[in-house]
Scaffold this active site. Structure first.
Site, PDB file in Angstrom:
ATOM      1  N   GLU A   1     104.799 -19.638  26.327  1.00  0.00           N
ATOM      2  CA  GLU A   1     104.020 -19.724  27.555  1.00  0.00           C
ATOM      3  C   GLU A   1     104.491 -20.858  28.463  1.00  0.00           C
ATOM      4  O   GLU A   1     104.373 -20.772  29.672  1.00  0.00           O
ATOM      5  CB  GLU A   1     102.533 -19.898  27.232  1.00  0.00           C
ATOM      6  CG  GLU A   1     101.905 -18.658  26.658  1.00  0.00           C
ATOM      7  CD  GLU A   1     100.407 -18.759  26.483  1.00  0.00           C
ATOM      8  OE1 GLU A   1      99.808 -19.782  26.869  1.00  0.00           O
ATOM      9  OE2 GLU A   1      99.810 -17.791  25.968  1.00  0.00           O
TER      10      GLU A   1
ATOM     11  N   CYS B   1      93.140 -18.865  21.403  1.00  0.00           N
ATOM     12  CA  CYS B   1      92.824 -20.034  20.582  1.00  0.00           C
ATOM     13  C   CYS B   1      94.061 -20.878  20.308  1.00  0.00           C
ATOM     14  O   CYS B   1      93.936 -22.058  19.976  1.00  0.00           O
ATOM     15  CB  CYS B   1      92.145 -19.611  19.281  1.00  0.00           C
ATOM     16  SG  CYS B   1      93.006 -18.349  18.350  1.00  0.00           S
ATOM     17  N   HIS B   2      95.246 -20.300  20.496  1.00  0.00           N
ATOM     18  CA  HIS B   2      96.480 -21.069  20.302  1.00  0.00           C
ATOM     19  C   HIS B   2      96.649 -22.155  21.365  1.00  0.00           C
ATOM     20  O   HIS B   2      97.434 -23.073  21.189  1.00  0.00           O
ATOM     21  CB  HIS B   2      97.699 -20.138  20.296  1.00  0.00           C
ATOM     22  CG  HIS B   2      97.906 -19.387  21.573  1.00  0.00           C
ATOM     23  ND1 HIS B   2      97.229 -18.218  21.850  1.00  0.00           N
ATOM     24  CD2 HIS B   2      98.691 -19.644  22.642  1.00  0.00           C
ATOM     25  CE1 HIS B   2      97.607 -17.779  23.050  1.00  0.00           C
ATOM     26  NE2 HIS B   2      98.490 -18.633  23.548  1.00  0.00           N
TER      27      HIS B   2
ATOM     28  N   ASN C   1      87.828 -17.219  15.721  1.00  0.00           N
ATOM     29  CA  ASN C   1      88.086 -16.305  16.833  1.00  0.00           C
ATOM     30  C   ASN C   1      88.609 -14.972  16.289  1.00  0.00           C
ATOM     31  O   ASN C   1      89.653 -14.934  15.646  1.00  0.00           O
ATOM     32  CB  ASN C   1      89.113 -16.951  17.770  1.00  0.00           C
ATOM     33  CG  ASN C   1      89.614 -16.018  18.851  1.00  0.00           C
ATOM     34  OD1 ASN C   1      88.995 -15.009  19.165  1.00  0.00           O
ATOM     35  ND2 ASN C   1      90.749 -16.357  19.421  1.00  0.00           N
TER      36      ASN C   1
ATOM     37  N   TYR D   1      90.014 -29.945  21.677  1.00  0.00           N
ATOM     38  CA  TYR D   1      88.703 -29.549  21.162  1.00  0.00           C
ATOM     39  C   TYR D   1      87.610 -30.333  21.888  1.00  0.00           C
ATOM     40  O   TYR D   1      86.563 -29.784  22.221  1.00  0.00           O
ATOM     41  CB  TYR D   1      88.627 -29.786  19.652  1.00  0.00           C
ATOM     42  CG  TYR D   1      89.620 -28.947  18.887  1.00  0.00           C
ATOM     43  CD1 TYR D   1      89.353 -27.621  18.571  1.00  0.00           C
ATOM     44  CD2 TYR D   1      90.838 -29.490  18.491  1.00  0.00           C
ATOM     45  CE1 TYR D   1      90.273 -26.848  17.877  1.00  0.00           C
ATOM     46  CE2 TYR D   1      91.762 -28.721  17.791  1.00  0.00           C
ATOM     47  CZ  TYR D   1      91.484 -27.408  17.496  1.00  0.00           C
ATOM     48  OH  TYR D   1      92.393 -26.638  16.816  1.00  0.00           O
TER      49      TYR D   1
END
Length: 163
Positions: A154, A127-128, A119, A96
């Site tokens: 990912e 946003c993850h 979001n 953040y």
């Protein structure tokens, strides 16, 4: 005019919402800050074919960056945060604080977190990929378990494709 459809995903049903044909929402069934169902408009199946195809390719491990036209409705600050989210590469994370720095406001990490949580187009606007300053998982509208699964997927540590 808003329209929506439901699609299956490795996370359960996803609701896709478009306003005048432009994607403006992607919501999980039990997502925090999910708008009321009656605001999604009428159901329309074929309007969302491109979004469905890209999501299917993402879940199959074949797509790393979405190229959909999006309508991100929010305050100017929220939109600036969401645009920063779209710049986080697949398989990477940002804190953040790093997002606040990128916005030129190093003291705004809490405000970034609040905007991140609002979001409206999860997964596609990633946003993850936002974590705490020490790399810990913090907050996710779809739940921390889903966030961890997306990050593992990912990063190639999930084992197999999700879809």
């Amino acid at each position: 005019m808003k329209q929506h459809t439901l699609i299956d995903s490795p996370y359960g049903p996803l609701t896709l919402v478009a306003d005048d044909g432009v994607l403006c929402g992607l919501y999980m069934t039990d997502q925090r800050h999910r708008p009321p169902e009656e605001t999604f408009g009428t159901r329309h199946e074929s309007l969302f074919r491109e979004a469905e195809d890209q999501l299917e390719a993402y879940f199959a491990g074949e797509l790393k960056e979405f190229t959909l036209e999006l309508r991100l409705d929010g305050t100017p600050f929220q939109r600036s945060v969401w645009e920063q989210l779209r710049k986080i590469p697949y398989g990477e994370t940002r804190s953040y604080g790093e997002l606040a720095d990128a916005l030129g406001n190093s003291g705004a990490s809490r405000a970034v977190g609040l905007a991140n949580g609002k979001n409206p187009i999860g997964i596609i606007v990633p946003c993850h990929r936002v974590v705490g300053a020490n790399g810990s998982l913090t907050g996710y509208g779809g739940g921390l378990d889903r966030k961890q699964r997306l990050l593992d997927f990912e990063n190639g540590t999930a084992g197999t494709a999700l879809f």
